[in-house]
Design a protein around this motif. Sequence first.
Motif, PDB file in Angstrom:
ATOM      1  N   ASN A  40      42.239  49.216  42.706  1.00 44.30           N
ATOM      2  CA  ASN A  40      41.783  47.835  42.905  1.00 44.30           C
ATOM      3  C   ASN A  40      40.497  47.539  42.128  1.00 44.30           C
ATOM      4  O   ASN A  40      40.311  46.426  41.633  1.00 44.30           O
ATOM      5  CB  ASN A  40      41.574  47.538  44.389  1.00 44.30           C
ATOM      6  N   THR A  41      39.628  48.528  42.020  1.00 44.04           N
ATOM      7  CA  THR A  41      38.388  48.338  41.262  1.00 44.04           C
ATOM      8  C   THR A  41      38.697  48.142  39.786  1.00 44.04           C
ATOM      9  O   THR A  41      38.158  47.226  39.145  1.00 44.04           O
ATOM     10  CB  THR A  41      37.459  49.558  41.448  1.00 44.04           C
ATOM     11  N   VAL A  42      39.576  48.985  39.247  1.00 44.47           N
ATOM     12  CA  VAL A  42      39.964  48.858  37.837  1.00 44.47           C
ATOM     13  C   VAL A  42      40.667  47.527  37.604  1.00 44.47           C
ATOM     14  O   VAL A  42      40.408  46.847  36.609  1.00 44.47           O
ATOM     15  CB  VAL A  42      40.839  50.051  37.398  1.00 44.47           C
ATOM     16  N   GLU A  47      40.508  42.180  35.256  1.00 41.84           N
ATOM     17  CA  GLU A  47      40.602  40.718  35.377  1.00 41.84           C
ATOM     18  C   GLU A  47      39.314  40.040  34.911  1.00 41.84           C
ATOM     19  O   GLU A  47      39.363  38.986  34.270  1.00 41.84           O
ATOM     20  CB  GLU A  47      40.915  40.326  36.827  1.00 41.84           C
ATOM     21  N   ILE A  48      38.179  40.631  35.228  1.00 43.11           N
ATOM     22  CA  ILE A  48      36.894  40.073  34.776  1.00 43.11           C
ATOM     23  C   ILE A  48      36.832  40.081  33.244  1.00 43.11           C
ATOM     24  O   ILE A  48      36.422  39.086  32.624  1.00 43.11           O
ATOM     25  CB  ILE A  48      35.716  40.860  35.394  1.00 43.11           C
ATOM     26  N   LEU A  49      37.254  41.193  32.632  1.00 44.24           N
ATOM     27  CA  LEU A  49      37.272  41.261  31.161  1.00 44.24           C
ATOM     28  C   LEU A  49      38.231  40.227  30.573  1.00 44.24           C
ATOM     29  O   LEU A  49      37.964  39.657  29.504  1.00 44.24           O
ATOM     30  CB  LEU A  49      37.647  42.671  30.697  1.00 44.24           C
ATOM     31  N   HIS A  50      39.326  39.958  31.277  1.00 44.12           N
ATOM     32  CA  HIS A  50      40.261  38.916  30.835  1.00 44.12           C
ATOM     33  C   HIS A  50      39.575  37.549  30.902  1.00 44.12           C
ATOM     34  O   HIS A  50      39.631  36.769  29.944  1.00 44.12           O
ATOM     35  CB  HIS A  50      41.522  38.937  31.702  1.00 44.12           C
ATOM     36  N   ARG A  51      38.911  37.258  32.004  1.00 47.30           N
ATOM     37  CA  ARG A  51      38.223  35.961  32.148  1.00 47.30           C
ATOM     38  C   ARG A  51      37.096  35.804  31.128  1.00 47.30           C
ATOM     39  O   ARG A  51      36.802  34.696  30.681  1.00 47.30           O
ATOM     40  CB  ARG A  51      37.688  35.806  33.570  1.00 47.30           C
ATOM     41  N   LYS A  52      36.468  36.912  30.741  1.00 44.49           N
ATOM     42  CA  LYS A  52      35.403  36.873  29.730  1.00 44.49           C
ATOM     43  C   LYS A  52      35.963  36.722  28.316  1.00 44.49           C
ATOM     44  O   LYS A  52      35.210  36.535  27.374  1.00 44.49           O
ATOM     45  CB  LYS A  52      34.559  38.151  29.790  1.00 44.49           C
ATOM     46  N   GLY A  53      37.284  36.862  28.172  1.00 42.12           N
ATOM     47  CA  GLY A  53      37.905  36.686  26.864  1.00 42.12           C
ATOM     48  C   GLY A  53      38.078  37.970  26.058  1.00 42.12           C
ATOM     49  O   GLY A  53      38.502  37.905  24.906  1.00 42.12           O
TER      50      GLY A  53
END
Length: 123
Positions: A40-42, A47-53
Amino acid sequence: MAQFGELEAAIMDAVWAAGKPLRVREVLERLSRDPEPAYNTVHTVTEILHRKGWLSKEKDGRAFRYGATRSREDYVAGLMGEALAVAENRTATLARFVQQMPHGEAEELHRLLDQAVAREASK
């Protein structure tokens, strides 16, 4: 551009090294960390890296595959630009950086600068 956190950097390293989009489970398998982070952490950091582009996201069955949208070189160049942005004297900072380079890298930099100048002149 902010520097990646430790887990963000490890995830990006795994995706860059794979050279193809990966599922979160595949990213987790490629991480060499002790202790191993939770799935879940990974997933959350991916997902955060996806949102950051930094990562693309494509459906693959019930899961998603995440691929790099920018290269490691893009990332490092951004960090270098950020470092130069805080320099009081950019020219002196660049000169010091070049002086610390091994001879072969300095020659390669010279060649790349000549190409950039020629490109600009032909515009």
